[in-house]
Design an enzyme around this catalytic site. Sequence first.
Site, mmCIF file in Angstrom:
data_model
loop_
_atom_site.group_PDB
_atom_site.id
_atom_site.type_symbol
_atom_site.label_atom_id
_atom_site.label_comp_id
_atom_site.label_asym_id
_atom_site.label_seq_id
_atom_site.Cartn_x
_atom_site.Cartn_y
_atom_site.Cartn_z
ATOM 1 N N PHE A 1 -4.286 1.953 12.863
ATOM 2 C CA PHE A 1 -3.483 0.859 13.417
ATOM 3 C C PHE A 1 -2.660 1.390 14.589
ATOM 4 O O PHE A 1 -2.701 2.585 14.920
ATOM 5 C CB PHE A 1 -2.573 0.264 12.332
ATOM 6 C CG PHE A 1 -1.445 1.173 11.924
ATOM 7 C CD1 PHE A 1 -1.683 2.246 11.076
ATOM 8 C CD2 PHE A 1 -0.143 0.977 12.402
ATOM 9 C CE1 PHE A 1 -0.648 3.090 10.702
ATOM 10 C CE2 PHE A 1 0.898 1.825 12.027
ATOM 11 C CZ PHE A 1 0.639 2.885 11.172
ATOM 12 N N HIS B 1 0.831 -1.207 0.000
ATOM 13 C CA HIS B 1 0.000 0.000 0.000
ATOM 14 C C HIS B 1 0.870 1.264 0.000
ATOM 15 O O HIS B 1 0.653 2.188 -0.777
ATOM 16 C CB HIS B 1 -0.931 -0.018 1.214
ATOM 17 C CG HIS B 1 -1.789 1.193 1.321
ATOM 18 N ND1 HIS B 1 -2.888 1.384 0.523
ATOM 19 C CD2 HIS B 1 -1.685 2.300 2.094
ATOM 20 C CE1 HIS B 1 -3.435 2.545 0.809
ATOM 21 N NE2 HIS B 1 -2.725 3.126 1.767
ATOM 22 N N ASP C 1 11.203 5.341 9.185
ATOM 23 C CA ASP C 1 11.054 4.739 10.502
ATOM 24 C C ASP C 1 10.208 5.695 11.335
ATOM 25 O O ASP C 1 10.432 6.903 11.300
ATOM 26 C CB ASP C 1 12.433 4.521 11.150
ATOM 27 C CG ASP C 1 12.352 3.500 12.262
ATOM 28 O OD1 ASP C 1 11.659 2.476 12.094
ATOM 29 O OD2 ASP C 1 12.971 3.710 13.328
ATOM 30 N N HIS D 1 2.260 12.367 10.467
ATOM 31 C CA HIS D 1 3.720 12.460 10.494
ATOM 32 C C HIS D 1 4.341 11.896 9.211
ATOM 33 O O HIS D 1 5.221 12.480 8.607
ATOM 34 C CB HIS D 1 4.252 11.719 11.725
ATOM 35 C CG HIS D 1 3.615 10.371 11.949
ATOM 36 N ND1 HIS D 1 2.257 10.176 11.950
ATOM 37 C CD2 HIS D 1 4.145 9.139 12.140
ATOM 38 C CE1 HIS D 1 1.985 8.902 12.160
ATOM 39 N NE2 HIS D 1 3.117 8.241 12.260
HETATM 40 P P1 IMP Z 1 6.921 2.051 11.329
HETATM 41 O O1 IMP Z 1 8.354 2.442 11.506
HETATM 42 O O2 IMP Z 1 6.161 2.965 10.401
HETATM 43 O O3 IMP Z 1 6.757 0.599 11.003
HETATM 44 O O4 IMP Z 1 6.216 2.269 12.762
HETATM 45 C C1 IMP Z 1 6.656 1.597 13.945
HETATM 46 C C2 IMP Z 1 5.543 1.516 14.967
HETATM 47 O O5 IMP Z 1 5.165 2.849 15.396
HETATM 48 C C3 IMP Z 1 4.248 0.893 14.467
HETATM 49 O O6 IMP Z 1 4.295 -0.504 14.590
HETATM 50 C C4 IMP Z 1 3.212 1.531 15.386
HETATM 51 O O7 IMP Z 1 3.181 0.858 16.638
HETATM 52 C C5 IMP Z 1 3.760 2.917 15.614
HETATM 53 N N1 IMP Z 1 3.192 3.846 14.604
HETATM 54 C C6 IMP Z 1 3.852 4.448 13.582
HETATM 55 N N2 IMP Z 1 3.020 5.205 12.849
HETATM 56 C C7 IMP Z 1 1.806 5.103 13.435
HETATM 57 C C8 IMP Z 1 0.516 5.659 13.135
HETATM 58 O O8 IMP Z 1 0.301 6.407 12.156
HETATM 59 N N3 IMP Z 1 -0.477 5.309 13.964
HETATM 60 C C9 IMP Z 1 -0.312 4.494 15.033
HETATM 61 N N4 IMP Z 1 0.841 3.937 15.350
HETATM 62 C C10 IMP Z 1 1.904 4.235 14.563
#
Ligand code: IMP
Length: 191
Positions: A148, A12, A69, A176
């Site tokens: 999520f 996605h 990240d 973000h």
């Molecule tokens: P990633 O680096 O985008 O995979 O994010 C790491 C972790 O941060 C995810 O598994 C979520 O627990 C949390 N996270 C990052 N972005 C979001 C968001 O937009 N909503 C909620 N949790 C987030």
Amino acid sequence: MRKLVFATNNQHKTEEIRAALEGKYEVLNLEDIGCLVDIPETADTFEGNATLKSSYVVKHFHLDCFADDSGLEVEALNNEPGIYSARYAGSRDSLENIQMVLARLEGNPNRKARFKTVISLMLNSQNHIFEGIIEGTIRTALSGSKGFGYDPIFQPAGYEITFAEMDMAEKNKISHRAIALKKMLEFLKGI
Ligand code: IMP
């Protein structure tokens, strides 16, 4: 057309970037280039981990690449869960992670938090960093079923609803991740 790898397995996320860069870059993800390893994320900052992922692809596949990240930083918890967001409570269970944040914040009036995304774009072996932040507060209980991760307890500043109560299209405009991606896209379009 110039190839650009997005160091992700999320189809996605890939499609979204592919559409934004149509005609300028051929966007490939980790599966497309046959990168099947779980790239180690052993740094202690978002920037470090994003850079580990983008540099891994450059080193092993000799292609330009970007990686992101993200995580949640809660002020009263010394910016935890931070880089540990995905596994704060030990597993990848979002509900357990949420309960952990709520338990640690119980009775604390300081509910300030922010979601942060850092993108590392390795172009011609040069690292370009883009950051996106959305400020908000942590609710005392879960609300909403969309999204999520920590979405059910995160209320973005200026809103009365949580990310989990917001339509995906709206969240994707203000998040973000959207802010960081927009900065990178503007940079890529300008070069
Ligand atoms: P990633 O680096 O985008 O995979 O994010 C790491 C972790 O941060 C995810 O598994 C979520 O627990 C949390 N996270 C990052 N972005 C979001 C968001 O937009 N909503 C909620 N949790 C987030």
